[in-house]
Structure formats: C-alpha cells, structure tokens
Design a protein around this motif. Sequence first.
Motif, short mmCIF file in Angstrom:
data_model
loop_
_atom_site.label_atom_id
_atom_site.label_comp_id
_atom_site.label_asym_id
_atom_site.label_seq_id
_atom_site.Cartn_x
_atom_site.Cartn_y
_atom_site.Cartn_z
N GLY A 171 0.70 -1.14 0.02
CA GLY A 171 -0.09 0.05 0.04
C GLY A 171 0.88 1.35 0.00
N ALA A 172 0.32 2.36 -0.05
CA ALA A 172 0.97 3.69 0.11
C ALA A 172 0.65 4.32 1.45
N ILE A 173 1.65 5.24 1.81
CA ILE A 173 1.42 6.07 2.93
C ILE A 173 1.69 7.41 2.66
N LEU A 174 0.65 8.36 2.86
CA LEU A 174 0.78 9.67 2.35
C LEU A 174 1.57 10.26 3.90
N MET A 175 2.63 10.94 3.62
CA MET A 175 3.39 11.68 4.56
C MET A 175 3.07 13.03 5.16
N ARG A 176 3.63 13.65 6.13
CA ARG A 176 3.14 14.79 6.67
C ARG A 176 4.49 15.52 6.74
N PRO A 177 4.69 16.27 5.64
CA PRO A 177 6.13 17.19 5.44
C PRO A 177 6.24 18.07 6.66
N GLY A 178 7.61 18.25 6.82
CA GLY A 178 8.08 18.89 7.98
C GLY A 178 7.90 20.52 7.50
N ALA A 187 7.53 7.29 14.47
CA ALA A 187 6.92 6.24 15.30
C ALA A 187 5.60 6.10 14.88
N GLU A 188 4.78 6.96 14.06
CA GLU A 188 3.45 6.60 13.49
C GLU A 188 3.74 5.94 12.12
N LEU A 189 4.85 6.13 11.50
CA LEU A 189 5.25 5.31 10.30
C LEU A 189 5.14 3.98 10.64
N LEU A 190 6.11 3.73 11.86
CA LEU A 190 6.36 2.27 12.31
C LEU A 190 5.01 1.60 12.44
N SER A 191 3.94 2.29 13.09
CA SER A 191 2.83 1.50 13.61
C SER A 191 2.14 1.10 12.28
N ILE A 192 2.30 1.73 11.14
CA ILE A 192 1.39 1.52 9.87
C ILE A 192 2.30 0.19 9.22
N ILE A 193 3.45 0.49 9.06
CA ILE A 193 4.25 -0.65 8.17
C ILE A 193 4.46 -1.72 9.01
N SER A 194 4.31 -1.90 10.18
CA SER A 194 4.50 -3.16 11.22
C SER A 194 3.24 -3.77 10.85
N ASP A 195 2.14 -3.42 10.48
CA ASP A 195 1.03 -4.02 9.85
C ASP A 195 1.24 -5.04 8.66
N TRP A 196 2.00 -4.52 7.89
CA TRP A 196 2.45 -4.89 6.71
C TRP A 196 3.77 -5.72 6.66
N GLY A 197 4.26 -5.87 7.89
CA GLY A 197 5.12 -7.10 8.26
C GLY A 197 6.76 -6.39 7.74
N HIS A 198 6.96 -4.94 7.79
CA HIS A 198 8.07 -4.36 7.57
C HIS A 198 8.79 -4.03 9.03
N SER A 199 10.18 -4.03 8.83
CA SER A 199 10.57 -3.50 10.18
C SER A 199 11.35 -2.33 10.00
N LEU A 200 11.44 -1.44 10.96
CA LEU A 200 11.78 0.08 10.70
C LEU A 200 13.02 0.19 11.66
N ARG A 201 14.14 0.89 11.02
CA ARG A 201 15.41 1.24 12.03
C ARG A 201 15.56 2.91 11.68
N GLU A 202 15.46 3.38 13.11
CA GLU A 202 15.53 4.81 12.80
C GLU A 202 17.17 5.19 12.88
#
Length: 260
Positions: free
Chosen positions: A80-87, A144-159
């Motif tokens: 899927g696609a995730i819409l960002m929130r620009p800084g 943190a909000e991105l992590l909560s979304i991509i975890s649903d899709w089985g991806h791991s995130l490293r900051e």
Amino acid sequence: MTNTTFEFSRAITRRPAASIVDGLRAEHIGTPDLAQMLADHAHYVATLKRTGAEVIELPPLDDYPDGVFVEDTALCLPQGAILMRPGAPSRMGEVDEMETALRQVYGDVRRIEGPGHIEGGDILVTDREILVGRSARTDAAGVAELLSIISDWGHSLREVFTPPGVLHFKTDCSLLDGETILSTKRLEASGCFEGYRVINTAEGEEAAANTIRFNELVLMPAGFPRTAETLDKAGFEVVEINNSECAKLDGGMSCLSLRF
C-alpha cells in the motif's frame, strides 16, 4: 522473484511549475531556470520509460513551488501507500494533491496524521528493513507513526540520524541493489550501514549520493565523473542526468519520482 526495492513497473512524476523559482532552499545558490529544468525533467521521465515502466505524469502545481519533488509526499510499498506529513509547512498541501493519484493505483492508502512530521526523502527501503533518518523535516513522532503503519504490513523499521546540515537522509545515500548502498563518507561514518556493502562517493562529489536504481539503470546527477566511473566499474549501468536546477532547491534524482 522480483526485487521490490529497485524493480518497478510504475512511477509517478510531476512537471515543474513556473513557480519553482520560489521553491525552498537551504542556501541561495541561484534561481532555477525553468526551461532547463523542464528539459532535464523530460530526460528523467524518458529514462524511466526506457526501462519499460509506465510513468504517470501529473500536471504542474503553481500553488506549490516544490511540487516537482513528489517523493516527499508518500511512501510506496508493495502492500500500500502511506501519505507523509511534510516538515515544511508550505508543502503540506502537496500531500492532498498526491492522494488522488495514489488512490487510482493502490487499494490501501494510509496517512500520517500527526502531530509528527515525516518526508519521503528521509526513507530508504532496502531488502531487509526500512531505514528512516531523523532530520530537520522528520521527527521522532513521525517515525513512530510510520512504524505503527508498516508493522501491519510486516516491515521492520530502523531509525537513523541524518548528518547536521544535510536536508534529507537520502541526500547522502541511495540503494544500488539489494545489498549495496551508495553513501557519502560522512553518513557511512555514523555506522548506519553496517552489514551492507557500501560504495562511497568520491571526495568532493558528495552530491552524487542521491541517485536512484530503477530497474536495470542507475540514474545519477551529471558532473561527478569519479563517482560515475566507480559505479560503472562496479557493474552498474549509469545514466547521467543534468541536475543543476534541482540542486538549487536541494533536490536530486530520488526526489523527482514515486516508484512502485
């Protein structure tokens, strides 16, 4: 098996608007020349198409001078696609403009709601993980909000952390293949690419780090001969594209497309 991190069938681009002369920049190194930028953008789009990919070309957005830099508005993953929130506050409206296009090609479109901020230029997707660089445009709450979304899709995130004075994480790095990263020495020195094969940009050619691997090609900004030669010797098929005008707005190869 296709490699979803650099093998793509589609890309979304947006033509530069005349208002691009008012785009954001960290320092003023000249006003972009619209005619040159349009020519370079056409070369970029033609190069993506050369690989057999379909390129969805969106019209210019006069209200958003930075609208050509579509990568910051979304993260496109196989699920899927995730819409960002620009800084950057002036860029928030670009996300709504991109949403329509993404809903036409994705069944699942989610959104970073905030209060945090995150931009696509800070996100590097590799075969094994999604690296997200904290920067002036991407904060802890956004990550943190991105992590909560991509975890649903089985991806791991490293900051990880973008070097001071560098706009986006991908200003200083790019993916060349499943195991190989092109990086500036200053970014590699942070240790964030341990376990990957790293090719460094040549001394004084740090701006070459923002390339994209798109199917069989590596699109890199023109004018960095030693880095281009290094990539060529490593077996990559390099296409050099003039980036003089985008560089005046801190933009590069990855910024100009969403790839999926």
